[in-house]
Write a protein that holds these residues in place. Structure first.
Motif, PDB file in Angstrom:
ATOM      1  N   PRO A   1       0.805  -1.238   0.000  1.00 60.08           N
ATOM      2  CA  PRO A   1       0.000   0.000   0.000  1.00 60.08           C
ATOM      3  C   PRO A   1       0.831   1.279   0.000  1.00 60.08           C
ATOM      4  N   ALA A   2       1.961   1.299   0.712  1.00 62.24           N
ATOM      5  CA  ALA A   2       2.773   2.527   0.746  1.00 62.24           C
ATOM      6  C   ALA A   2       3.274   2.861  -0.662  1.00 62.24           C
ATOM      7  N   GLY A   3       3.837   1.854  -1.348  1.00 59.75           N
ATOM      8  CA  GLY A   3       4.422   2.094  -2.668  1.00 59.75           C
ATOM      9  C   GLY A   3       3.378   2.361  -3.740  1.00 59.75           C
TER      10      GLY A   3
ATOM     11  N   ILE B   1       9.363  -0.558  -8.411  1.00 63.57           N
ATOM     12  CA  ILE B   1      10.227  -1.749  -8.497  1.00 63.57           C
ATOM     13  C   ILE B   1       9.760  -2.736  -7.427  1.00 63.57           C
ATOM     14  N   ASP B   2       9.386  -3.924  -7.834  1.00 63.07           N
ATOM     15  CA  ASP B   2       8.962  -4.968  -6.884  1.00 63.07           C
ATOM     16  C   ASP B   2       9.077  -6.305  -7.603  1.00 63.07           C
ATOM     17  N   PRO B   3       9.615  -7.332  -6.957  1.00 62.48           N
ATOM     18  CA  PRO B   3       9.679  -8.626  -7.655  1.00 62.48           C
ATOM     19  C   PRO B   3       8.298  -9.247  -7.880  1.00 62.48           C
TER      20      PRO B   3
ATOM     21  N   LYS C   1       3.651 -13.407  -1.258  1.00 66.85           N
ATOM     22  CA  LYS C   1       2.330 -13.101  -0.697  1.00 66.85           C
ATOM     23  C   LYS C   1       2.555 -12.405   0.639  1.00 66.85           C
ATOM     24  N   LYS C   2       1.831 -11.329   0.898  1.00 69.23           N
ATOM     25  CA  LYS C   2       1.984 -10.625   2.180  1.00 69.23           C
ATOM     26  C   LYS C   2       1.212 -11.356   3.280  1.00 69.23           C
ATOM     27  N   ILE C   3       1.880 -11.644   4.386  1.00 65.49           N
ATOM     28  CA  ILE C   3       1.201 -12.271   5.528  1.00 65.49           C
ATOM     29  C   ILE C   3       0.552 -11.158   6.344  1.00 65.49           C
TER      30      ILE C   3
ATOM     31  N   GLY D   1      -5.421  -8.782   7.481  1.00 64.73           N
ATOM     32  CA  GLY D   1      -6.319  -8.236   6.459  1.00 64.73           C
ATOM     33  C   GLY D   1      -7.541  -7.524   6.996  1.00 64.73           C
ATOM     34  N   ILE D   2      -7.340  -6.661   7.987  1.00 62.15           N
ATOM     35  CA  ILE D   2      -8.448  -5.813   8.438  1.00 62.15           C
ATOM     36  C   ILE D   2      -8.222  -4.413   7.886  1.00 62.15           C
ATOM     37  N   LEU D   3      -9.191  -3.904   7.165  1.00 57.58           N
ATOM     38  CA  LEU D   3      -9.159  -2.474   6.829  1.00 57.58           C
ATOM     39  C   LEU D   3      -9.926  -1.787   7.942  1.00 57.58           C
TER      40      LEU D   3
ATOM     41  N   ASP E   1      -9.393  -9.621   1.377  1.00 60.98           N
ATOM     42  CA  ASP E   1      -8.417 -10.530   0.767  1.00 60.98           C
ATOM     43  C   ASP E   1      -7.189  -9.668   0.459  1.00 60.98           C
ATOM     44  N   ARG E   2      -6.119  -9.864   1.243  1.00 61.58           N
ATOM     45  CA  ARG E   2      -4.967  -8.958   1.150  1.00 61.58           C
ATOM     46  C   ARG E   2      -4.288  -9.009  -0.226  1.00 61.58           C
ATOM     47  N   SER E   3      -4.214 -10.205  -0.837  1.00 63.37           N
ATOM     48  CA  SER E   3      -3.558 -10.295  -2.157  1.00 63.37           C
ATOM     49  C   SER E   3      -4.366  -9.530  -3.197  1.00 63.37           C
TER      50      SER E   3
ATOM     51  N   THR F   1      14.314  -6.748  -7.960  1.00 64.99           N
ATOM     52  CA  THR F   1      14.601  -6.515  -6.538  1.00 64.99           C
ATOM     53  C   THR F   1      15.690  -5.464  -6.409  1.00 64.99           C
ATOM     54  N   ALA F   2      15.439  -4.435  -5.630  1.00 65.92           N
ATOM     55  CA  ALA F   2      16.464  -3.412  -5.391  1.00 65.92           C
ATOM     56  C   ALA F   2      17.442  -3.949  -4.349  1.00 65.92           C
ATOM     57  N   LEU F   3      18.719  -3.780  -4.621  1.00 69.40           N
ATOM     58  CA  LEU F   3      19.742  -4.302  -3.704  1.00 69.40           C
ATOM     59  C   LEU F   3      20.348  -3.200  -2.845  1.00 69.40           C
TER      60      LEU F   3
ATOM     61  N   GLY G   1       5.539   3.746   5.050  1.00 70.27           N
ATOM     62  CA  GLY G   1       4.931   2.483   5.477  1.00 70.27           C
ATOM     63  C   GLY G   1       5.790   1.730   6.489  1.00 70.27           C
ATOM     64  N   ASP G   2       5.764   0.404   6.402  1.00 75.10           N
ATOM     65  CA  ASP G   2       6.539  -0.430   7.346  1.00 75.10           C
ATOM     66  C   ASP G   2       8.032  -0.105   7.306  1.00 75.10           C
ATOM     67  N   ALA G   3       8.526   0.314   6.141  1.00 77.85           N
ATOM     68  CA  ALA G   3       9.958   0.643   6.021  1.00 77.85           C
ATOM     69  C   ALA G   3      10.330   1.784   6.965  1.00 77.85           C
TER      70      ALA G   3
ATOM     71  N   GLY H   1      -1.443  -1.168  10.322  1.00 79.54           N
ATOM     72  CA  GLY H   1      -0.361  -0.632   9.501  1.00 79.54           C
ATOM     73  C   GLY H   1      -0.782  -0.197   8.104  1.00 79.54           C
ATOM     74  N   ILE H   2      -1.895  -0.762   7.602  1.00 83.35           N
ATOM     75  CA  ILE H   2      -2.242  -0.490   6.198  1.00 83.35           C
ATOM     76  C   ILE H   2      -2.600   0.991   6.005  1.00 83.35           C
ATOM     77  N   TYR H   3      -3.368   1.533   6.956  1.00 84.22           N
ATOM     78  CA  TYR H   3      -3.737   2.953   6.843  1.00 84.22           C
ATOM     79  C   TYR H   3      -2.483   3.832   6.808  1.00 84.22           C
TER      80      TYR H   3
HETATM   81  C1  LIG Z   1       0.772 -10.968  10.719  1.00 78.13           C
HETATM   82  C2  LIG Z   1       0.431  -9.537  10.395  1.00 78.13           C
HETATM   83  C3  LIG Z   1      -0.901  -9.134  10.417  1.00 78.13           C
HETATM   84  C4  LIG Z   1      -1.232  -7.812  10.099  1.00 78.13           C
HETATM   85  N1  LIG Z   1      -2.543  -7.445  10.080  1.00 78.13           N
HETATM   86  C5  LIG Z   1      -2.898  -6.168   9.774  1.00 78.13           C
HETATM   87  C6  LIG Z   1      -4.259  -5.782   9.712  1.00 78.13           C
HETATM   88  O1  LIG Z   1      -5.167  -6.591   9.882  1.00 78.13           O
HETATM   89  N2  LIG Z   1      -4.551  -4.491   9.431  1.00 78.13           N
HETATM   90  C7  LIG Z   1      -3.577  -3.558   9.212  1.00 78.13           C
HETATM   91  O2  LIG Z   1      -3.903  -2.379   8.983  1.00 78.13           O
HETATM   92  N3  LIG Z   1      -2.267  -3.905   9.234  1.00 78.13           N
HETATM   93  C8  LIG Z   1      -1.906  -5.180   9.492  1.00 78.13           C
HETATM   94  N4  LIG Z   1      -0.585  -5.548   9.495  1.00 78.13           N
HETATM   95  C9  LIG Z   1       0.422  -4.559   9.110  1.00 78.13           C
HETATM   96  C10 LIG Z   1       0.407  -4.356   7.584  1.00 78.13           C
HETATM   97  O3  LIG Z   1       0.429  -5.603   6.923  1.00 78.13           O
HETATM   98  C11 LIG Z   1       1.628  -3.534   7.141  1.00 78.13           C
HETATM   99  O4  LIG Z   1       1.752  -2.408   7.993  1.00 78.13           O
HETATM  100  C12 LIG Z   1       1.493  -3.063   5.685  1.00 78.13           C
HETATM  101  O5  LIG Z   1       1.454  -4.155   4.816  1.00 78.13           O
HETATM  102  C13 LIG Z   1       2.664  -2.168   5.309  1.00 78.13           C
HETATM  103  O6  LIG Z   1       2.577  -1.827   3.958  1.00 78.13           O
HETATM  104  P1  LIG Z   1       3.893  -1.419   3.145  1.00 78.13           P
HETATM  105  O7  LIG Z   1       3.422  -1.006   1.806  1.00 78.13           O
HETATM  106  O8  LIG Z   1       4.700  -0.494   3.953  1.00 78.13           O
HETATM  107  O9  LIG Z   1       4.773  -2.762   3.055  1.00 78.13           O
HETATM  108  P2  LIG Z   1       4.406  -4.183   2.488  1.00 78.13           P
HETATM  109  O10 LIG Z   1       2.948  -4.375   2.383  1.00 78.13           O
HETATM  110  O11 LIG Z   1       5.203  -5.144   3.291  1.00 78.13           O
HETATM  111  O12 LIG Z   1       4.978  -4.155   1.007  1.00 78.13           O
HETATM  112  C14 LIG Z   1       6.359  -4.115   0.754  1.00 78.13           C
HETATM  113  C15 LIG Z   1       6.628  -4.491  -0.685  1.00 78.13           C
HETATM  114  O13 LIG Z   1       8.020  -4.284  -0.951  1.00 78.13           O
HETATM  115  C16 LIG Z   1       8.520  -5.339  -1.743  1.00 78.13           C
HETATM  116  N5  LIG Z   1       9.968  -5.438  -1.513  1.00 78.13           N
HETATM  117  C17 LIG Z   1      10.617  -5.845  -0.397  1.00 78.13           C
HETATM  118  N6  LIG Z   1      11.956  -5.769  -0.580  1.00 78.13           N
HETATM  119  C18 LIG Z   1      12.134  -5.277  -1.829  1.00 78.13           C
HETATM  120  C19 LIG Z   1      13.293  -4.969  -2.607  1.00 78.13           C
HETATM  121  N7  LIG Z   1      14.531  -5.148  -2.110  1.00 78.13           N
HETATM  122  N8  LIG Z   1      13.134  -4.495  -3.855  1.00 78.13           N
HETATM  123  C20 LIG Z   1      11.890  -4.309  -4.374  1.00 78.13           C
HETATM  124  N9  LIG Z   1      10.766  -4.582  -3.691  1.00 78.13           N
HETATM  125  C21 LIG Z   1      10.890  -5.064  -2.439  1.00 78.13           C
HETATM  126  C22 LIG Z   1       7.738  -6.565  -1.283  1.00 78.13           C
HETATM  127  O14 LIG Z   1       7.717  -7.550  -2.304  1.00 78.13           O
HETATM  128  C23 LIG Z   1       6.349  -5.958  -0.986  1.00 78.13           C
HETATM  129  O15 LIG Z   1       5.512  -6.046  -2.110  1.00 78.13           O
HETATM  130  C24 LIG Z   1      -0.211  -6.867   9.788  1.00 78.13           C
HETATM  131  C25 LIG Z   1       1.122  -7.287   9.761  1.00 78.13           C
HETATM  132  C26 LIG Z   1       1.446  -8.593  10.068  1.00 78.13           C
HETATM  133  C27 LIG Z   1       2.891  -9.023  10.016  1.00 78.13           C
END
Ligand SMILES: Cc1cc2nc3c(=O)[nH]c(=O)nc-3n(C[C@H](O)[C@H](O)[C@H](O)COP(=O)(O)OP(=O)(O)OC[C@H]3O[C@@H](n4cnc5c(N)ncnc54)[C@H](O)[C@@H]3O)c2cc1C
Length: 336
Positions: free
Chosen positions: A12-14, A31-33, A37-39, A42-44, A88-90, A111-113, A227-229, A240-242
């Motif tokens: 979602p961040a990207g 850039i993303d491979p 699948k993101k674990i 999946g609550i919005l 459905d998160r995917s 994949t960015a290194l 985002g998570d980064a 975290g999704i918001y």
């Molecule tokens: C078990 C679990 C349950 C969760 N449940 C919830 C929930 O119910 N509700 C909620 O709001 N939040 C939840 N979260 C948090 C939420 O999933 C994350 O905060 C959110 O996905 C962050 O989004 P993001 O875009 O920052 O990163 P991500 O969704 O992790 O996306 C990162 C992307 O970067 C790509 N990537 C990684 N490394 C590289 C690289 N070197 N080069 C190129 N691409 C790369 C990956 O392939 C991925 O597609 C949960 C987290 C976990 C672990």
């Protein structure tokens, strides 16, 4: 080809950063491979739904609220005004990436290194070569690349699995010292998971990490973390999704506002700090770090209507920040 902005990661961040940048006319590459699948539970959340709404294509179930338990004490918060969705998160991630591509962003499955800032550009080394951009947004979640760019180093460890049980209409959380377990209803099954601060719980399932709050610095000369980064996850309930979506958008707006004479990347930090109240959420999380407080917390939600409403407000982010009176009431209840 040189890009205005390279966005690393299509969560979602990207995707939302790239969508915004493209719609503002910037040449943007994601850039993303696209091979994992993101674990995620999946609550919005209510906060997300209120601001952005949802698309039917990825919704699995509408939720009424949350059921909490600590040992044999059970409590329920039925949301009075807010609504949340189990998704459905995917499908959600694919939907958002397609929106970004429709808005004009390019996608490179790679994949960015590493990233290197050289005066007027950022060079991104990937498994397939090198990409040059004026700016980069690191939205690669919890990953080696994020760590290399100053991303989070402290996490909660999660294990999640799918179970074919009858799904209900509430998100369920079982509180315990140093973590919690959850059950998220989907269309025809539930996802159960456990998180712990002290390493992966010894149970079967898919493992993943969740960062524990924002990193010290989310910008450099030409790079922003989103985002998570950047560690943007609520330390209270793990939302975290918001924060990923919103921080991606803020990062895009900030980069879009850069002019030749003025680099405003430093404004990114003050902008997200104005909107995201991680410190109150961290305070609540710290208050709940012993069994006595967890017991009082669950009992108070069950027996005290004012407390129940207060926690509802905090979970649904009804107000940007809980008021000082509310925080005092919360503290008083938990230390009584
Ligand atoms: C078990 C679990 C349950 C969760 N449940 C919830 C929930 O119910 N509700 C909620 O709001 N939040 C939840 N979260 C948090 C939420 O999933 C994350 O905060 C959110 O996905 C962050 O989004 P993001 O875009 O920052 O990163 P991500 O969704 O992790 O996306 C990162 C992307 O970067 C790509 N990537 C990684 N490394 C590289 C690289 N070197 N080069 C190129 N691409 C790369 C990956 O392939 C991925 O597609 C949960 C987290 C976990 C672990």
């Amino acid at each position: 080809m040189r890009y205005d902005v390279a966005v690393i990661g299509a969560g979602p961040a990207g995707s939302f950063a790239a969508e915004k940048l493209s719609s503002l006319g910037h040449k943007t590459l994601i850039i993303d491979p696209c091979d994992k699948k993101k674990i995620c539970a999946g609550i919005l959340t209510a906060q997300y739904v209120r601001k952005y709404g949802v698309d039917e294509s990825y919704v699995e179930r509408k939720l009424k609220g949350v059921r909490l338990s600590f040992r044999d004490i059970r409590a329920e918060i039925t949301y009075r005004k807010a609504v949340e969705y189990s998704i459905d998160r995917s499908a959600y991630d694919s939907f958002n990436l397609n929106e970004a591509i429709s808005a004009g962003a390019g996608l490179r499955k790679d994949t960015a290194l590493s990233l290197e800032e050289n005066g007027s550009s950022v060079a991104i080394r990937t498994t397939k070569g090198q990409i040059l951009a004026d700016y980069a947004i690191v939205a690669s979640g919890v990953s080696d690349l994020s760590r290399l760019c100053g991303g989070p180093e402290r996490y909660a460890f999660c294990v999640q699995q799918k179970k074919y049980l009858e799904p209900g209409d509430y998100f369920e959380m079982n509180l315990m010292h140093g973590g919690y377990s959850w059950s998220t209803p989907k269309k025809d099954c539930v996802l159960t998971g456990t998180s712990s601060l002290s390493g992966y719980p010894d149970i079967p399932g898919e493992k993943s990490l969740i960062p524990l709050g924002p990193v010290k610095k989310t910008f450099s000369e030409r790079i922003l973390l989103a985002g998570d980064a950047a560690g943007f996850v609520s330390p209270f309930e793990g939302e975290g999704i918001y924060y990923a979506r919103r921080s991606g958008e803020i990062a895009a707006e900030i980069i879009s506002g850069v002019t030749e004479d003025k680099n405003v990347l430093t404004d990114y930090e003050s902008c997200w700090r104005k909107e995201f109240d991680f410190s109150t959420l961290a305070l609540i999380s710290r208050m709940l770090s012993n069994d006595r407080a967890l017991e009082l917390f669950t009992k108070s939600i069950r027996d005290n209507e004012r407390f129940n409403k207060l926690v509802e407000g905090i979970l649904t982010k009804e107000n940007k920040k809980p008021g000082i009176k509310d925080i005092r009431f919360l503290i008083k209840t938990l230390v009584s």
